[in-house]
Design a protein around this motif. Structure first.
Motif, short mmCIF file in Angstrom:
data_model
loop_
_atom_site.label_atom_id
_atom_site.label_comp_id
_atom_site.label_asym_id
_atom_site.label_seq_id
_atom_site.Cartn_x
_atom_site.Cartn_y
_atom_site.Cartn_z
N ARG A 138 0.85 -1.20 0.00
CA ARG A 138 0.00 0.00 0.00
C ARG A 138 0.88 1.24 0.00
O ARG A 138 1.93 1.28 0.64
CB ARG A 138 -0.92 0.02 1.21
N ARG A 142 -2.38 9.72 -0.63
CA ARG A 142 -3.45 9.48 -1.60
C ARG A 142 -2.96 8.78 -2.86
O ARG A 142 -3.71 8.67 -3.84
CB ARG A 142 -4.10 10.82 -1.98
N LYS A 143 -1.75 8.32 -2.84
CA LYS A 143 -1.22 7.68 -4.04
C LYS A 143 -1.85 6.31 -4.25
O LYS A 143 -2.27 5.64 -3.30
CB LYS A 143 0.29 7.56 -3.96
N ARG A 144 -1.89 5.92 -5.50
CA ARG A 144 -2.50 4.64 -5.88
C ARG A 144 -1.49 3.81 -6.63
O ARG A 144 -0.96 4.24 -7.67
CB ARG A 144 -3.74 4.92 -6.75
N LEU A 145 -1.17 2.63 -6.11
CA LEU A 145 -0.26 1.72 -6.80
C LEU A 145 -1.00 1.06 -7.95
O LEU A 145 -2.15 0.62 -7.79
CB LEU A 145 0.27 0.67 -5.85
N VAL A 146 -0.33 0.96 -9.11
CA VAL A 146 -1.01 0.39 -10.27
C VAL A 146 -0.32 -0.85 -10.82
O VAL A 146 -0.97 -1.72 -11.40
CB VAL A 146 -1.15 1.45 -11.39
N ASP A 169 -6.85 -3.26 -6.22
CA ASP A 169 -7.36 -2.09 -5.51
C ASP A 169 -7.09 -2.19 -4.01
O ASP A 169 -6.97 -1.17 -3.32
CB ASP A 169 -8.86 -1.94 -5.75
N ASP A 170 -7.00 -3.40 -3.49
CA ASP A 170 -6.72 -3.61 -2.08
C ASP A 170 -5.23 -3.78 -1.79
O ASP A 170 -4.84 -4.13 -0.68
CB ASP A 170 -7.48 -4.83 -1.57
N GLY A 171 -4.39 -3.53 -2.81
CA GLY A 171 -2.95 -3.65 -2.64
C GLY A 171 -2.41 -5.05 -2.87
O GLY A 171 -1.22 -5.28 -2.68
N ALA A 191 3.33 3.94 -9.03
CA ALA A 191 2.09 4.63 -8.71
C ALA A 191 1.50 5.25 -9.97
O ALA A 191 2.19 5.42 -10.99
CB ALA A 191 2.33 5.71 -7.66
N ARG A 192 0.25 5.61 -9.87
CA ARG A 192 -0.45 6.17 -11.03
C ARG A 192 0.16 7.49 -11.49
O ARG A 192 0.14 7.81 -12.68
CB ARG A 192 -1.94 6.37 -10.68
#
Length: 340
Positions: A138, A142-146, A169-171, A191-192
């Motif tokens: 995770r 607010r970053k999102r791993l893609v 979405d849950d890492g 990250a995105r």
């Protein structure tokens, strides 16, 4: 006029030129990590000039001015573009070139840069889940791993597989279950927003078998008759270290435990003192790897018992060899590094 515009709609693109014969070309390093590096405007000079001057500004950021006299063919000029906050920033301005004969030409500049926040991640990779080809990662904030790239090494430090894929979405991260023991993971996370981070994970621990040291009631001093047990334990620790040290940098963790006789606070303090005594003995006996210790008191019983119950099974220590510190319960003790 000798010079012609080479930019459409005043948009700066990599490799853009001031003139048809490319006396000056521009390149942009448009992304940088905030607080670590800065975006760059790079100017390549392809013929002798009298002067090159640049001025660009961005709302809320310092204006950048730079004048270089007598640049020569082959010179490279770099301008740092400082920004005061993360995010996207638009710079506008112009570049002026003055030629040996006094002619001058001006190029409008209009471009955007991005200052990115460093990617920070937390990875949960316990031995059981890794053996099944699973872990969870995770990003902080607010970053999102893609997506991910993964290299798996066996317990001899040899490459056993390479994998890549999407982060759930849950890492969740999944790959084909390894065929044998895993000694190390090299995980690169993206990250995105384009930032990435690489971490090395060592999802294993070696619980060193040993004979327990018996202390006098309430004491953390190692009785002389118990020393042979520590010598035997040290020999086993060195044997295990010799096996993993060619490809890892392990540490020794000494965890102390008590039974339920006495108060919880007193037992935690006593177990910490005893763990420290054992850790010190190993150090004084010549163990060179880092050593950490912690006292758990009666919080992790090997044999569940009621309060105020004597239990030899619960008066124990653990000798753990690992690279990543063994996880500790929330609100519990912490691993303390033994000072030399």
């Amino acid at each position: 006029m000798r010079w012609v515009w080479a930019l459409a709609a005043a948009l700066l693109l990599p490799g853009s030129a001031l003139a048809s014969d490319q006396a000056v070309t521009l390149d942009l390093k448009a992304e940088a990590l905030y607080g670590t590096s800065q975006p760059l405007l790079r100017i390549a000079v392809h013929e002798d000039l009298h002067e090159v001057a640049v001025r660009v500004s961005s709302p809320g950021n310092p204006t950048v001015r730079r004048t270089v006299s007598s640049p020569r063919d082959g010179d490279r000029i770099e301008l740092a573009l400082p920004v005061k906050s993360p995010g996207t920033h638009r710079f506008q301005g112009h570049l002026t070139a003055v030629f040996p004969g006094g002619e001058r030409a001006q190029m409008p500049l209009d471009f955007t840069v991005r200052s990115l926040v460093k990617l920070r991640v937390r990875v949960d990779a316990d031995p059981e889940s890794v053996a099944a080809g699973r872990l969870v990662a995770r990003a902080e904030g607010r970053k999102r791993l893609v997506r991910f790239e993964l290299r798996v090494f066996d317990d001899h430090g040899l490459l056993a597989g390479e994998h890549r894929g999407s982060v759930g979405d849950d890492g969740a991260i999944a790959w084909p279950a390894p065929e044998g023991p895993v000694g190390k993971l090299e995980l690169k996370l993206f990250a995105r927003d384009g930032t990435h981070r690489q971490v090395s994970l060592f999802p294993w621990r070696i619980d060193v078998p040993h004979e327990e040291v018996h202390f006098a009631t309430g004491s953390a001093d190692i009785p002389a008759p118990e020393v042979p047990k520590l010598r035997a334990s040290l020999a086993q620790i060195r044997k295990e270290l010799a096996r993993v040290r060619p490809w890892a940098d392990p540490e020794l963790f000494v965890a102390g435990h008590t039974d339920t006789v006495g108060s919880a606070a007193a037992n935690r303090t006593l177990s910490k003192r005893r763990a420290r005594s054992i850790a010190r003995w190993f150090r004084q006996a010549g163990l060179t790897v880092p050593v950490r210790y912690a006292g758990f008191g009666e919080s992790v019983l090997a044999q569940p018992t009621p309060d105020e119950t004597e239990s030899e099974a619960n008066r124990r220590a653990e000798y753990i060899i690992a690279v990543d510190p063994p996880p500790l319960p929330s609100g519990g003790p912490r691993w303390i590094r033994l000072q030399r």
